[in-house]
Design a protein around this motif. Sequence first.
Motif, PDB file in Angstrom:
ATOM      1  N   ALA A  88      35.298  41.082  51.789  1.00 32.17           N
ATOM      2  CA  ALA A  88      35.221  40.304  50.547  1.00 32.17           C
ATOM      3  C   ALA A  88      35.991  40.984  49.425  1.00 32.17           C
ATOM      4  N   VAL A  89      35.929  42.308  49.356  1.00 30.88           N
ATOM      5  CA  VAL A  89      36.677  43.051  48.343  1.00 30.88           C
ATOM      6  C   VAL A  89      38.176  42.857  48.569  1.00 30.88           C
ATOM      7  N   ARG A  90      38.615  43.008  49.796  1.00 31.35           N
ATOM      8  CA  ARG A  90      40.041  42.850  50.117  1.00 31.35           C
ATOM      9  C   ARG A  90      40.505  41.420  49.799  1.00 31.35           C
ATOM     10  N   ALA A  91      39.699  40.418  50.141  1.00 29.87           N
ATOM     11  CA  ALA A  91      40.059  39.028  49.856  1.00 29.87           C
ATOM     12  C   ALA A  91      40.134  38.784  48.349  1.00 29.87           C
ATOM     13  N   CYS A  92      39.226  39.375  47.595  1.00 31.22           N
ATOM     14  CA  CYS A  92      39.257  39.242  46.138  1.00 31.22           C
ATOM     15  C   CYS A  92      40.535  39.864  45.582  1.00 31.22           C
ATOM     16  N   ALA A  93      40.894  41.040  46.069  1.00 27.06           N
ATOM     17  CA  ALA A  93      42.131  41.693  45.617  1.00 27.06           C
ATOM     18  C   ALA A  93      43.336  40.813  45.922  1.00 27.06           C
ATOM     19  N   GLU A  94      43.368  40.237  47.101  1.00 20.66           N
ATOM     20  CA  GLU A  94      44.484  39.352  47.474  1.00 20.66           C
ATOM     21  C   GLU A  94      44.581  38.169  46.512  1.00 20.66           C
TER      22      GLU A  94
ATOM     23  N   GLY B 195      33.618  39.862  41.779  1.00 19.26           N
ATOM     24  CA  GLY B 195      34.677  40.802  41.444  1.00 19.26           C
ATOM     25  C   GLY B 195      34.276  42.201  41.865  1.00 19.26           C
ATOM     26  N   PHE B 196      35.184  43.143  41.631  1.00 14.26           N
ATOM     27  CA  PHE B 196      34.900  44.533  41.976  1.00 14.26           C
ATOM     28  C   PHE B 196      35.680  45.450  41.051  1.00 14.26           C
TER      29      PHE B 196
ATOM     30  N   ALA C 156      39.180  43.734  39.629  1.00 17.94           N
ATOM     31  CA  ALA C 156      39.650  42.420  40.061  1.00 17.94           C
ATOM     32  C   ALA C 156      38.491  41.437  40.047  1.00 17.94           C
ATOM     33  N   VAL C 157      38.812  40.202  39.673  1.00 20.90           N
ATOM     34  CA  VAL C 157      37.820  39.137  39.597  1.00 20.90           C
ATOM     35  C   VAL C 157      38.336  37.951  40.416  1.00 20.90           C
ATOM     36  N   GLN C 158      37.447  37.322  41.135  1.00 22.87           N
ATOM     37  CA  GLN C 158      37.810  36.108  41.861  1.00 22.87           C
ATOM     38  C   GLN C 158      38.375  35.105  40.858  1.00 22.87           C
ATOM     39  N   PRO C 159      39.494  34.469  41.147  1.00 21.91           N
ATOM     40  CA  PRO C 159      40.044  33.485  40.210  1.00 21.91           C
ATOM     41  C   PRO C 159      39.025  32.419  39.791  1.00 21.91           C
TER      42      PRO C 159
END
Length: 148
Positions: free
Chosen positions: A12-18, A60-61, A77-80
Motif C-alpha cells: 500500500a505504501v509503494r502504491a501510494c508513492a506511485e 498517506g505515509f 506522500a498522500v493518496q490523490p
Amino acid sequence: MIRLAEAADEAAVRACAERAYSPYIAAIGRPPAPMAADYRALIAAGQVHVSLAGDGALLGFIVFRAEAGHMLLENVAVQPAAAGRGVGGALIRFCEDQARRLGLHAVRLYTNEKMSENLAIYPRLGYREVARRVEDGFARVFFEKPLG
C-alpha cells in the motif's frame, strides 16, 4: 490515525508513492526518487509511518529519521483521492512532534525543484529554504524548520 508502518503495509505504501509521484515524471524527466525507494527496508528500520482512514485504508505515509541534532523528513506522500483533506499536514506535524519528543532542534527536508506545489507549501508550514543543489541527479531544494 497515524501509526508505525508494518511489513504488511509495504504494498500500500509503494502504491501510494506511485500514485502521488507519477505525475512528476514528465517534469523531472525520470521517476522521482521516492518511486524507487526500498520501502521494505525503510519499514523494517522503523522509518515509515502511515495515516489510515477509519476503515483501515492507507491515506498517506511519511518517511523520517533522526540525524545529528535534527529530524530528516525524507518523503511524505498522500493518496490523490485524499489530497486536500489535511493528511499531509498531519503527517508533517507528527514528524515535528516526534523530533521535539527526541529533543531535536529542527526538521530538515528536501524536494525536487520541479515540484512547485511543495515549494509553496513548505514555507506556509514554517519551513525556510536553506540550499539548492543537485544530488543523485535530482535538482533539490532544501528546507529547514527550527523547533521551539
